[in-house]
Write a protein that holds these residues in place. Structure first.
Motif, short mmCIF file in Angstrom:
data_model
loop_
_atom_site.label_atom_id
_atom_site.label_comp_id
_atom_site.label_asym_id
_atom_site.label_seq_id
_atom_site.Cartn_x
_atom_site.Cartn_y
_atom_site.Cartn_z
N UNK A 168 0.82 -1.23 0.00
CA UNK A 168 0.00 0.00 0.00
C UNK A 168 0.85 1.27 0.00
N UNK A 169 1.94 1.26 0.75
CA UNK A 169 2.75 2.49 0.84
C UNK A 169 3.40 2.80 -0.50
N UNK A 170 3.85 1.75 -1.20
CA UNK A 170 4.49 1.98 -2.50
C UNK A 170 3.48 2.53 -3.51
N UNK A 172 0.66 4.08 -3.08
CA UNK A 172 0.10 5.41 -2.81
C UNK A 172 1.12 6.51 -3.05
N UNK A 173 2.33 6.15 -3.50
CA UNK A 173 3.21 7.19 -4.00
C UNK A 173 2.64 7.74 -5.31
N UNK B 205 4.01 1.57 9.32
CA UNK B 205 4.33 1.57 7.88
C UNK B 205 5.50 2.50 7.65
N UNK B 207 7.44 3.05 5.32
CA UNK B 207 7.62 3.71 4.02
C UNK B 207 6.39 4.52 3.61
N UNK B 208 5.55 4.88 4.58
CA UNK B 208 4.32 5.61 4.26
C UNK B 208 4.64 7.03 3.79
N UNK B 209 3.74 7.53 2.92
CA UNK B 209 3.89 8.90 2.41
C UNK B 209 2.62 9.69 2.73
N UNK B 211 0.26 10.78 0.81
CA UNK B 211 -0.93 10.24 0.16
C UNK B 211 -1.43 8.99 0.87
N UNK B 212 -0.50 8.19 1.34
CA UNK B 212 -0.86 6.98 2.09
C UNK B 212 -1.70 7.36 3.30
#
Lengths: 297, 282
Positions: A168-170, A172-173, B205, B207-209, B211-212
């Protein structure tokens, strides 16, 4: 996409009377075996998550040794799925680009729907209602074509949303946050649909109908008897005979051991598959009927 | 040496409830073990004053004496008025955090509509908070008031896994909202506010951003107003299911019936003509 034996030695050996029609190559049967393995792994590790409130879901999970196991098995099933999709397209590319096979994407041997299929649907419905003659089906029946494209659509929808949920994190980039909630909804419903469709509809069309009951061995041995071929695919038989090509389709029967193993495994999977589909159907109706009643009252 | 010390320590902690707990409570329990012991409250209501000794001894506070929490009990008891239990005597950090929360503010205005310490932790049966059983139970506790949030949480991957009994590595309500200093999402100081949501996601998470973190964890597929995207996605998927089965369930049923009719006809034909040959085509 007919599979024709490529050497006379392979095609013509054995006494003429016992020869059978080769319908599916070893490679195609191998891919279908991967589909079966991946599908069962994915169904039995994924469906309990969607139906988490139900006792049967908890029973399946505990039989698998808990959620952690299911999680890893599900990802293994996903990798297997991507492998067979790759193998499938590799074969199509090989046959189209290198062997320059004709009729792969059009004509009676192709899986792509044709005008005849619409006519066959109409003829089939007439046969359902008043009996008489069944449509003269060619290489692929319309229900097989529908199965194929339903599977293709299911693989696409479940593959894309599954990857989003896996990373999910990848994803949502690139994609907005609601991609995750959308994927959760699509993945769960599409999976339930796919499982019920395969075990209720595909199993009936392919295995449980009168002529094939309880299992069509063509998916294990790749072969069909001459009698069955004439009854099930009359248009193809006519076409092949007109071209004097029947000889090229004929092969000696498969080993009885293979048939026995295939039948045993097949029947176990049939019972398992129908079982989980009954659970899904029951739970879905149990969830939906109160919702519909609430909506109208 | 070290192992010996550990053994002594664990033996002591095991024995503590038996010694300390068993020594003092009988004085209190000579009355409070009575299941019918009640206190009259205003408005004709009564409050039970019964204490189950077994539960208490098994609770995390089992080694404490009654008066550790129920301070201010005098010789005049029961005619004195012992004050409210102050958890802050020991748990000052948690109580201070709680006092900043929205729950504390609402509780002050109307104690019936918001939780205090006891609402979530209980009274005499307080358990450790990091057990699977307690964690799963908190979901139902929050859900008593926040019903929709419990339902939408159970629609997420987090919620489904927790509901299957697996709370390891899976966030519950209080992992994101914090346990004591709960603030509404509209407050910038809240763990789940726009400003701080990403930091909360990053806790697990890595690596969350941005948008995440914009993913609406509590999106409601049944509410077109709150979550239009999820609502329409859900509806389209339901229509796809209806389409597929609408076509193929009748097809399969009709085929099954036709097969059955053909089978019967075949049996009739073979049964009437040659009576000597039966059971060949089944």
């Amino acid at each position: 996409m007919s599979e024709v034996a490529h050497t006379p030695a392979q095609a013509g050996s054995g006494p003429v009377e016992t020869r059978e029609i080769l319908r599916l190559s070893g490679y195609q049967r191998f891919i279908h075996l991967l589909v079966v393995i991946a599908f069962f792994i994915l169904a039995f590790t994924g469906i309990p998550l969607k139906f988490h409130e139900w006792a049967w879901a908890k029973m399946i999970l505990s039989a698998l040794g808990g959620y952690e196991n299911a999680r890893y098995l599900h990802r293994f099933g996903a990798i297997l799925t991507f492998i067979y999709i790759g193998l499938y397209f590799a074969e199509i590319a090989y046959r189209f680009v290198i062997k320059r096979e004709k009729g792969l994407f059009w004509g009676p041997d192709s899986i792509i729907p044709r005008v005849e299929d619409v006519i066959h649907v109409a003829q089939m419905v007439i046969w359902f209602c008043i009996g008489g003659r069944r449509p003269k089906i060619d290489r692929w029946a319309y229900w097989e074509k529908f199965d194929f494209f339903a599977e293709a659509w299911g693989n696409f929808a479940l593959g894309v949303t599954g990857l989003i949920l896996w990373f999910p994190a990848f994803f949502t980039r690139l994609l907005p946050g609601f991609a995750i909630s959308m994927s959760t909804i699509i993945h769960g419903i599409e999976a339930s649909l796919a499982v019920c469709f395969i075990f209720f509809i595909h199993f009936f069309n392919a295995h449980l109908r009168r002529e094939k009951f309880p299992m069509d061995m063509v998916i294990v041995t790749g072969r069909m008897s001459m009698h069955e071929f004439a009854e099930d695919r009359p248009a193809e038989l006519e076409r092949v005979q007109k071209d004097n090509a029947l000889f090229w389709h004929q092969v000696p029967p498969a080993s009885p051991v293979l048939a026995k193993v295939g039948r045993t495994v097949g029947l176990i999977l049939l019972v398992l598959g129908l079982g989980i589909s009954v659970c899904i159907t029951y739970s879905s109706f149990a969830e939906w009927i109160p919702r519909v009643i609430r909506f109208f009252s | 040496m070290k192992i010996q010390g550990l053994l002594y320590a664990s033996a002591l902690t095991l024995l503590l409830p038996l010694t300390l707990g068993a020594q003092e409570p009988p004085n209190c329990l000579s009355c409070h073990a009575d299941k019918d012991l009640k206190k009259d409250l205003a408005g004709g209501k009564t409050q039970s004053l019964f204490v189950e000794q077994k539960d208490y001894l098994q609770s995390v506070h089992g080694s404490l004496s009654c008066t550790s929490c129920h301070t201010g009990i005098t010789d005049a008891h029961p005619s004195d008025q012992p004050g409210k239990v102050d958890c802050g005597i020991c748990h000052s950090q948690e109580v201070e955090a709680y006092k900043k929360s929205i729950h504390a503010q609402v509780f002050e205005a109307d104690p019936a509509t918001a939780p205090d310490c006891l609402s979530c932790h209980g009274t005499h049966q307080i358990q450790k908070v990091n057990t699977d059983k307690y964690k799963r139970a908190t979901l139902d506790q929050c859900g008593q008031c926040h019903e929709d949030y419990k339902r939408t949480y159970l629609d997420t991957y987090h919620g489904k896994v927790v509901d299957l009994g697996e709370t390891k590595d899976m966030p519950l309500c209080w992992d994101c909202h914090s346990a004591h200093e709960i603030l509404p999402a509209s407050d910038p100081q809240s763990n789940v506010s726009k400003e701080r949501a990403l930091a909360t996601c990053l806790y697990c998470h890595k690596d969350a951003t941005t948008k995440f973190a914009q993913y609406d964890v509590h999106s409601d597929r049944f509410s077109v107003k709150k979550s239009p995207i999820e609502f329409w996605t859900y509806l389209v998927m339901i229509l796809i299911v209806c389409f597929a089965f609408g076509l193929w369930v009748p097809h399969t049923i009709l085929w099954f019936v036709r097969d059955w009719l053909e089978n019967r006809k075949k049996k009739k034909d073979s049964g009437s003509n040659p009576p000597s040959e039966t059971g060949g085509g089944a």
